[in-house]
Design an enzyme around this catalytic site. Structure first.
Site, PDB file in Angstrom:
ATOM      1  N   GLU A 289     -14.874  -2.420  -1.439  1.00  0.00           N
ATOM      2  CA  GLU A 289     -15.209  -2.002  -2.808  1.00  0.00           C
ATOM      3  C   GLU A 289     -14.310  -2.705  -3.831  1.00  0.00           C
ATOM      4  OE1 GLU A 289     -16.769   0.816   0.059  1.00  0.00           O
ATOM      5  OE2 GLU A 289     -14.770  -0.017  -0.229  1.00  0.00           O
TER       6      GLU A 289
ATOM      7  N   SER B 241       2.501  -3.507   8.215  1.00  0.00           N
ATOM      8  CA  SER B 241       2.444  -4.193   9.504  1.00  0.00           C
ATOM      9  C   SER B 241       3.817  -4.709   9.917  1.00  0.00           C
ATOM     10  CB  SER B 241       1.469  -5.375   9.429  1.00  0.00           C
ATOM     11  OG  SER B 241       0.178  -4.930   9.092  1.00  0.00           O
TER      12      SER B 241
ATOM     13  N   SER C 224       0.825  -1.216   0.000  1.00  0.00           N
ATOM     14  CA  SER C 224       0.000   0.000   0.000  1.00  0.00           C
ATOM     15  C   SER C 224       0.856   1.262   0.000  1.00  0.00           C
ATOM     16  CB  SER C 224      -0.910   0.019   1.233  1.00  0.00           C
ATOM     17  OG  SER C 224      -1.844  -1.039   1.195  1.00  0.00           O
TER      18      SER C 224
ATOM     19  N   GLU D  63      -3.198 -14.738   1.022  1.00  0.00           N
ATOM     20  CA  GLU D  63      -3.485 -13.951   2.220  1.00  0.00           C
ATOM     21  C   GLU D  63      -4.975 -13.958   2.519  1.00  0.00           C
ATOM     22  OE1 GLU D  63      -2.506  -9.484   3.896  1.00  0.00           O
ATOM     23  OE2 GLU D  63      -2.945  -9.728   1.770  1.00  0.00           O
TER      24      GLU D  63
END
Length: 407
Positions: free
Chosen positions: A388, A173, A137, A257
């Site tokens: 979405e 993370s 991301s 994942e």
């Protein structure tokens, strides 16, 4: 799949149960149940030692493809991997810190990496010695993975060919603890969307070239991070797949994942649901509010449905064999877990907004487990690919609908 336990599976279960009972003592027993989403700060040093203990026992990387080499792990069928997860949860063992390396990186290298890459990285993961984080991301990309702008330029020097990486990742993370990061970066200047992306393995110990900034969340914890790459280096030999083939590698990883690995996650969900149900019964909330009682029963039924879905899509070697299954799994667990957090607050009523009585301004209070559950689950329908995005993927890959044009 026809999911049942054979005598061999039950023998495997006995081995797992015995090993856990013998090892979960001292500091490890004191860290029982600690860690996990929203609580990664708990007992982090002990849990990293526990990761190495699991490695010495051969319990990391169960069922990895032996055709690519032996890495110190045990052979295990898919059913036996589920048995291990069940026994691990039943024993109340500390939350794992090596999930990303074991369940995301390793299957990706086995499917798309070279023999040299597997030999270099998988033994360290299997021993519990190297931790990984995921560099996907970005601030301006969010769940739109094809919009990443982090660049990687190939260059040659005395040490050989390498990539120089520049850009920023976010919501990474455990980046503050990780030894390595797999990074999706754009290696073709001027390329657009899915083209020109590559999948690189990047060492995190590069002072001056990589900066990690923890992101403090409203739950008070900071397991997510911003990561800044300022000319960070990655060996050309640590490119997974061909240059420009990063989209295929990255999306195959995401399928894992969001797919079968959620079986392990659901065991933790069941423990959280039991805690909420126990509180509702103890405080009489389920008796006073029939609507709340119905929603608690519905939560139990939905969790059972999620488990059946995960088992049904576990029949093949790769969960992508069922079109749209990974996205369906993400939609199911994200919304369910978020609703569970809301139920936890409703069960407690006004007391859910209170902190401990010994709080002082100089010593901020810690949230309890159910308060963290509510606050952390606000993000469940966003991280790992927003709802979405998942609906778009289902429309395209499962229903065959045309893709919406990007302007």
């Amino acid at each position: 799949m026809d999911f049942g336990f054979t005598p061999q599976d039950e023998e495997f279960r006995a081995q797992a149960r015995t090993w856990l009972a013998e090892r979960l003592t001292g500091d490890y027993a004191a860290a029982a149940g600690q860690g996990g989403p929203g609580s990664e700060h708990q007992a982090s040093t002990v849990r990293r030692r526990w990761e190495r203990e699991l490695g010495r026992g051969g319990w990391i990387g169960l069922g990895w493809d032996r055709a690519r080499g032996t890495f110190g792990n045990r052979h295990a069928t898919v059913v036996q991997q589920v048995v291990w997860a069940e026994e691990y949860a039943r024993a109340g063992a500390p939350a794992r810190v090596g999930h990303i390396g074991e369940n995301l990186l390793a299957p990706t290298l086995l499917a798309h990496g070279t023999d040299e890459q597997c030999a270099r990285f998988l033994p360290a993961v299997a021993r519990g010695e190297e931790l990984w984080c995921q560099g996907y991301s970005e601030p301006d990309a969010g769940s739109d993975l094809a919009a990443v702008r982090t660049s990687a330029v190939r260059e040659s020097g005395p040490a050989g060919s390498r990539y120089r990486i520049t850009g920023q990742k976010i919501w990474t993370s455990l980046a503050h603890e990780a030894d390595w990061c797999f990074v999706l970066a754009r290696t073709e200047p001027g390329s657009h969307r899915r083209r020109g992306l590559s999948f690189l393995l990047v060492p995190m110990d590069q002072p001056g070239r990589i900066e990690v900034r923890p992101i403090r969340q409203m739950s008070g914890t900071a397991e997510f991070n911003e990561v800044f790459f300022d000319g960070a280096l990655a060996k050309a030999g640590h490119l997974v797949g061909a240059e420009g083939d990063g989209w295929r590698v990255a999306t195959a990883l995401l399928a894992r994942e969001r797919g079968a690995s959620t079986l392990v996650q659901q065991i933790g969900f069941a423990a959280e649901l039991d805690q909420v149900l126990g509180l509702a019964l103890a405080e009489g909330a389920a008796d006073r509010d029939p609507v709340l009682r119905e929603e608690l029963v519905r939560a139990w039924a939905e969790l059972r449905t999620m488990r059946r879905h995960a088992l049904r899509t576990l029949g093949g070697a790769d969960s992508t064999a069922v079109p749209g299954a990974p996205s369906v799994a993400k939609l199911l667990w994200g919304g369910w877990h978020q609703r569970l957090g809301e139920l936890a607050v409703r069960v407690r009523g006004a007391a859910a907004a209170l902190g401990p009585r010994d709080w002082t301004p100089r010593r901020p209070y810690e949230l309890d487990a159910l308060q963290r559950l509510f606050l952390f689950t606000r993000a469940d329908t966003l991280y790992g690919g927003s709802d979405e995005i998942q609906r778009d993927l289902i429309a395209q890959h499962a229903l065959g609908l045309p893709r919406e044009a990007h302007t």
